[in-house]
Scaffold this active site. Structure first.
Site, PDB file in Angstrom:
ATOM      1  N   HIS A  24      49.125  38.015  47.543  1.00  0.00           N
ATOM      2  CA  HIS A  24      48.330  38.785  46.580  1.00  0.00           C
ATOM      3  C   HIS A  24      47.176  39.503  47.293  1.00  0.00           C
ATOM      4  CE1 HIS A  24      46.279  39.083  42.461  1.00  0.00           C
ATOM      5  NE2 HIS A  24      45.336  39.441  43.303  1.00  0.00           N
ATOM      6  N   GLU A  25      46.455  38.770  48.166  1.00  0.00           N
ATOM      7  CA  GLU A  25      45.278  39.370  48.818  1.00  0.00           C
ATOM      8  C   GLU A  25      45.697  40.412  49.863  1.00  0.00           C
ATOM      9  OE1 GLU A  25      42.584  38.979  47.375  1.00  0.00           O
ATOM     10  OE2 GLU A  25      43.140  37.211  46.212  1.00  0.00           O
TER      11      GLU A  25
ATOM     12  N   CYS B  48      43.801  38.627  38.439  1.00  0.00           N
ATOM     13  CA  CYS B  48      43.074  39.284  39.532  1.00  0.00           C
ATOM     14  C   CYS B  48      41.701  39.687  39.018  1.00  0.00           C
ATOM     15  CB  CYS B  48      43.854  40.517  39.987  1.00  0.00           C
ATOM     16  SG  CYS B  48      43.031  41.458  41.270  1.00  0.00           S
ATOM     17  N   LEU B  49      40.669  39.483  39.840  1.00  0.00           N
ATOM     18  CA  LEU B  49      39.316  39.839  39.421  1.00  0.00           C
ATOM     19  C   LEU B  49      39.196  41.348  39.180  1.00  0.00           C
ATOM     20  CD1 LEU B  49      37.263  37.580  41.872  1.00  0.00           C
ATOM     21  CD2 LEU B  49      37.881  37.113  39.487  1.00  0.00           C
TER      22      LEU B  49
HETATM   23 NI    NI Z   1      43.457  40.356  43.206  1.00  0.00          NI
END
Ligand code: NI
Length: 184
Positions: free
Chosen positions: A141-142, A99-100
């Site tokens: 995830h988002e 994840c960023l």
């Molecule tokens: Ni993420």
């Protein structure tokens, strides 16, 4: 214009429950475009508005971009999803996620293998997508981000604890480095 900054764990704003979008304004259109710019710049395959500090239910996803030989991203085809919701899911799949907003960490996460997603696009048209594999993982995830959930919340307490310790150490080092006197 400068790119928006991606918030990093343990920033508390990543834990907000995001608000539904009731009206598609120019601000929302601009934010969607900015999210895409950040996603391709990093590069990532998905980004949620709360990751740049905007607690609204907006995500962008592109699981199919490719790099050219020069390292440029080609064939951009972002999905811009407002008020996305998973209405059906089945099966399980284990995927190695990152994840960023969670620097320097990846871990296997168990998710639903197939999902049906409903959302609206920037023209307020309904979208319905049956997804599997990477796209299904990415949707889950988002959408988690919109509910203040990170992928590390889905891993074992032990693994998460180790990451949190390592991250705290990293942050302490960053602070020390920034306070260190400049070499003469
Ligand atoms: Ni993420």
């Amino acid at each position: 214009m400068a790119l928006l900054e991606v918030l990093k764990f343990p920033d508390k704003r990543l834990r907000c429950i995001s608000e539904p979008i009731s009206e598609i304004t120019d601000e929302i259109r601009t934010l969607a475009a900015n999210l895409c710019d950040v996603m391709y710049d990093e590069p990532g395959i998905g980004l949620a508005a709360p990751q740049v500090g905007e607690a609204i239910r907006l995500i962008v996803i592109d699981t199919e971009w490719r790099n050219s030989e020069e390292g440029e991203i080609t064939s951009k085809n972002p999905l811009i999803l407002l008020n996305p919701e998973i209405v059906e899911s089945d099966g399980t799949i284990v995927w190695n996620e990152g994840c960023l907003s969670v620097p320097d960490f990846e871990s296997e996460v168990t998710r639903a293998a197939r999902v049906k997603l409903v959302a609206t696009d920037l023209d307020d048209h309904p979208i319905e997508i049956d997804a599997e594999e990477l796209q299904a993982v990415c949707f889950q995830h988002e959408i988690d981000h919109l509910d203040g959930v990170l992928f590390i919340d889905h891993i074992s307490r032990l693994k998460r604890g180790l990451y949190v310790k390592r991250r705290q150490k990293q942050l302490r080092r960053e602070i020390e480095d920034s306070e260190a006197p400049l070499p003469v």
